[in-house]
Design an enzyme around this catalytic site. Structure first.
Site, PDB file in Angstrom:
ATOM      1  N   ALA A  52       0.862  -1.176   0.000  1.00  0.00           N
ATOM      2  CA  ALA A  52       0.000   0.000   0.000  1.00  0.00           C
ATOM      3  C   ALA A  52       0.901   1.230   0.000  1.00  0.00           C
ATOM      4  CB  ALA A  52      -0.906  -0.023   1.220  1.00  0.00           C
ATOM      5  N   GLY A  58       0.691  -4.905   0.932  1.00  0.00           N
ATOM      6  CA  GLY A  58      -0.484  -5.023   0.079  1.00  0.00           C
ATOM      7  C   GLY A  58      -0.216  -5.781  -1.212  1.00  0.00           C
ATOM      8  N   GLU A  95      -0.499  -9.352  -0.282  1.00  0.00           N
ATOM      9  CA  GLU A  95      -1.933  -9.599  -0.020  1.00  0.00           C
ATOM     10  C   GLU A  95      -2.712  -9.738  -1.332  1.00  0.00           C
ATOM     11  OE1 GLU A  95      -1.870  -6.154   2.552  1.00  0.00           O
ATOM     12  OE2 GLU A  95      -2.521  -7.364   4.250  1.00  0.00           O
ATOM     13  N   GLU A 148       4.749  -4.828   7.422  1.00  0.00           N
ATOM     14  CA  GLU A 148       4.019  -3.706   8.025  1.00  0.00           C
ATOM     15  C   GLU A 148       4.499  -3.343   9.428  1.00  0.00           C
ATOM     16  OE1 GLU A 148       2.662  -6.087   6.233  1.00  0.00           O
ATOM     17  OE2 GLU A 148       1.135  -5.259   4.903  1.00  0.00           O
TER      18      GLU A 148
HETATM   19  N1  CAA Z   1       4.593   3.129  -0.861  1.00  0.00           N
HETATM   20  C1  CAA Z   1       5.004   4.276  -1.442  1.00  0.00           C
HETATM   21  N2  CAA Z   1       6.128   4.399  -2.142  1.00  0.00           N
HETATM   22  C2  CAA Z   1       6.915   3.309  -2.232  1.00  0.00           C
HETATM   23  C3  CAA Z   1       6.571   2.082  -1.662  1.00  0.00           C
HETATM   24  C4  CAA Z   1       5.347   2.018  -0.952  1.00  0.00           C
HETATM   25  N3  CAA Z   1       4.901   0.874  -0.389  1.00  0.00           N
HETATM   26  N4  CAA Z   1       7.549   1.194  -1.905  1.00  0.00           N
HETATM   27  C5  CAA Z   1       8.471   1.856  -2.633  1.00  0.00           C
HETATM   28  N5  CAA Z   1       8.093   3.132  -2.836  1.00  0.00           N
HETATM   29  C6  CAA Z   1       8.800   4.180  -3.561  1.00  0.00           C
HETATM   30  C7  CAA Z   1       9.985   4.708  -2.772  1.00  0.00           C
HETATM   31  O1  CAA Z   1       9.551   5.691  -1.831  1.00  0.00           O
HETATM   32  C8  CAA Z   1      10.828   5.280  -3.874  1.00  0.00           C
HETATM   33  O2  CAA Z   1      10.302   6.520  -4.262  1.00  0.00           O
HETATM   34  P1  CAA Z   1      11.303   7.779  -4.552  1.00  0.00           P
HETATM   35  O3  CAA Z   1      12.176   7.301  -5.674  1.00  0.00           O
HETATM   36  O4  CAA Z   1      10.352   8.867  -4.952  1.00  0.00           O
HETATM   37  O5  CAA Z   1      12.040   8.031  -3.283  1.00  0.00           O
HETATM   38  C9  CAA Z   1      10.600   4.316  -5.031  1.00  0.00           C
HETATM   39  O6  CAA Z   1       9.374   3.639  -4.733  1.00  0.00           O
HETATM   40  C10 CAA Z   1      11.676   3.271  -5.169  1.00  0.00           C
HETATM   41  O7  CAA Z   1      11.829   2.620  -3.912  1.00  0.00           O
HETATM   42  P2  CAA Z   1      13.234   2.497  -3.148  1.00  0.00           P
HETATM   43  O8  CAA Z   1      14.136   3.624  -3.512  1.00  0.00           O
HETATM   44  O9  CAA Z   1      12.946   2.299  -1.701  1.00  0.00           O
HETATM   45  O10 CAA Z   1      13.766   1.155  -3.819  1.00  0.00           O
HETATM   46  P3  CAA Z   1      14.782   0.097  -3.171  1.00  0.00           P
HETATM   47  O11 CAA Z   1      15.161  -0.822  -4.282  1.00  0.00           O
HETATM   48  O12 CAA Z   1      15.864   0.777  -2.420  1.00  0.00           O
HETATM   49  O13 CAA Z   1      13.895  -0.718  -2.099  1.00  0.00           O
HETATM   50  C11 CAA Z   1      11.945  -1.873  -1.338  1.00  0.00           C
HETATM   51  C12 CAA Z   1      12.830  -1.506  -2.540  1.00  0.00           C
HETATM   52  C13 CAA Z   1      12.748  -2.809  -0.386  1.00  0.00           C
HETATM   53  C14 CAA Z   1      10.723  -2.594  -1.862  1.00  0.00           C
HETATM   54  C15 CAA Z   1      11.557  -0.599  -0.572  1.00  0.00           C
HETATM   55  O14 CAA Z   1      11.042   0.342  -1.504  1.00  0.00           O
HETATM   56  C16 CAA Z   1      10.528  -0.817   0.492  1.00  0.00           C
HETATM   57  O15 CAA Z   1      10.847  -1.304   1.572  1.00  0.00           O
HETATM   58  N6  CAA Z   1       9.256  -0.432   0.227  1.00  0.00           N
HETATM   59  C17 CAA Z   1       8.179  -0.496   1.179  1.00  0.00           C
HETATM   60  C18 CAA Z   1       7.697  -1.922   1.375  1.00  0.00           C
HETATM   61  C19 CAA Z   1       6.623  -1.938   2.440  1.00  0.00           C
HETATM   62  O16 CAA Z   1       6.864  -1.619   3.583  1.00  0.00           O
HETATM   63  N7  CAA Z   1       5.399  -2.353   2.054  1.00  0.00           N
HETATM   64  C20 CAA Z   1       4.276  -2.429   2.947  1.00  0.00           C
HETATM   65  C21 CAA Z   1       3.477  -1.149   2.853  1.00  0.00           C
HETATM   66  S1  CAA Z   1       2.247  -1.037   4.093  1.00  0.00           S
HETATM   67  C22 CAA Z   1       0.994  -2.009   3.554  1.00  0.00           C
HETATM   68  O17 CAA Z   1       1.029  -2.593   2.485  1.00  0.00           O
HETATM   69  C23 CAA Z   1      -0.176  -2.093   4.471  1.00  0.00           C
HETATM   70  C24 CAA Z   1      -1.242  -3.017   4.051  1.00  0.00           C
HETATM   71  O18 CAA Z   1      -1.199  -4.215   4.246  1.00  0.00           O
HETATM   72  C25 CAA Z   1      -2.449  -2.478   3.510  1.00  0.00           C
END
Ligand code: CAA
Length: 254
Positions: free
Chosen positions: A62, A107, A110, A130
């Site tokens: 998400a 998400g 999921e 999360e």
């Molecule tokens: N939401 C918003 N933006 C996201 C995102 C997310 N879930 N995941 C990645 N992005 C964005 C980053 O902010 C980044 O944007 P900018 O270039 O503008 O800074 C871009 O995508 C590229 O990401 P990274 O620079 O972080 O890429 P990376 O290769 O270094 O890392 C990753 C990849 C390990 C997937 C890392 O992006 C990450 O940890 N992302 C979040 C994963 C996460 O925590 N997901 C769960 C979200 S909460 C949820 O889903 C709740 C639910 O159940 C409903």
């Protein structure tokens, strides 16, 4: 066609791409709206493949930027909407395949788990991270991960939030297999399914989905009713006649 989600008809297969690669295909409200609109009408498709756009991700979760300032009521509404879209995907009458080409986190995991089958690229990474953000999975992860891999394994994964690579995902039973070209293999699998009697395939899915969690005796009653229903179709006559005549069946979906 939306800005972030598009669909293409490839013969009998509907290929849906969540295409917001700058944010690793993260699910904000607009992405969820566009996906819901496509899922509302899958036309004549006999199977569906869902993939992420770009090289790195299926869906990285998400959208964190859109959640950071949410209050409790907004978070509840967002989770309810997201759960609804995931439920709609799960309840589709046709088989669905997630082609997980990179990160399927939060998400994204999921969403993949709501598909009937998950194929993983060599670079696929699954997880429910999360807790690292101070929240819990909100689009069904605490429930579908338990059903997918069992209670103890799911607890370990949601408590630690750790990543699971493709091979381990297969060992856990979360993914079916690891693929060199995951989208091509998902489409080939979808085509293999689509060549079968389409009503029978839908009823197989119905029998599995509707009876999840039922007592075996009740589930078997449902199964034999659906089996009997097949005998009201042209495809049953055609499929069996073709077998006996040693020719290929021509299924009409009728
Ligand atoms: N939401 C918003 N933006 C996201 C995102 C997310 N879930 N995941 C990645 N992005 C964005 C980053 O902010 C980044 O944007 P900018 O270039 O503008 O800074 C871009 O995508 C590229 O990401 P990274 O620079 O972080 O890429 P990376 O290769 O270094 O890392 C990753 C990849 C390990 C997937 C890392 O992006 C990450 O940890 N992302 C979040 C994963 C996460 O925590 N997901 C769960 C979200 S909460 C949820 O889903 C709740 C639910 O159940 C409903």
């Amino acid at each position: 066609m939306g800005e972030f989600v598009r669909s293409e008809v490839r013969g009998a297969v509907l290929l849906i791409t969540i295409d917001r690669p700058k944010a690793l295909n993260a699910l904000n409200r607009q992405v969820l709206d566009e996906l819901a609109a496509i899922l509302a009408d899958v036309g004549d498709a006999r199977a569906l493949v869902l993939r992420g756009g770009g090289e790195k991700a299926f869906v990285a979760g998400a959208d964190i930027a859109s959640m950071v300032e949410m209050d409790t009521m907004q978070a509840h509404a967002f989770a309810a909407f997201g759960q609804g879209v995931v439920d709609r995907l799960e309840a589709l009458p046709i088989p669905t395949i997630a082609a997980v080409n990179g990160f399927a986190l939060g998400g994204g995991c999921e969403l993949a788990m709501a598909c009937d089958l998950i194929l993983a690229s060599r670079t696929a990474v699954f997880g429910q991270p999360e807790v690292k953000l101070g929240v819990i999975p909100g689009f069904g992860g605490t429930q579908r991960l338990v059903r997918a891999v069992g209670s103890q394994r799911a607890r370990e994964l949601v408590f630690t939030g750790r990543n699971v690579k493709a091979e381990e995902a297969v060992q856990l039973g979360l993914a079916l297999r690891v693929c060199d070209d995951v989208v091509a293999e998902a489409i080939a699998l979808a085509e293999q399914i689509a060549a079968n009697g389409p009503i029978a395939v839908r009823l197989c899915k119905r029998a599995i989905l509707d009876n999840d969690g039922q007592a075996l005796s009740a589930a078997l009653v449902s199964e034999r009713q659906l089996f009997a229903l097949c005998f009201a179709t042209v495809d049953q006559k055609e499929g069996m006649a073709a077998f006996l005549a040693r020719r290929k069946a021509e299924f009409l979906g009728a």
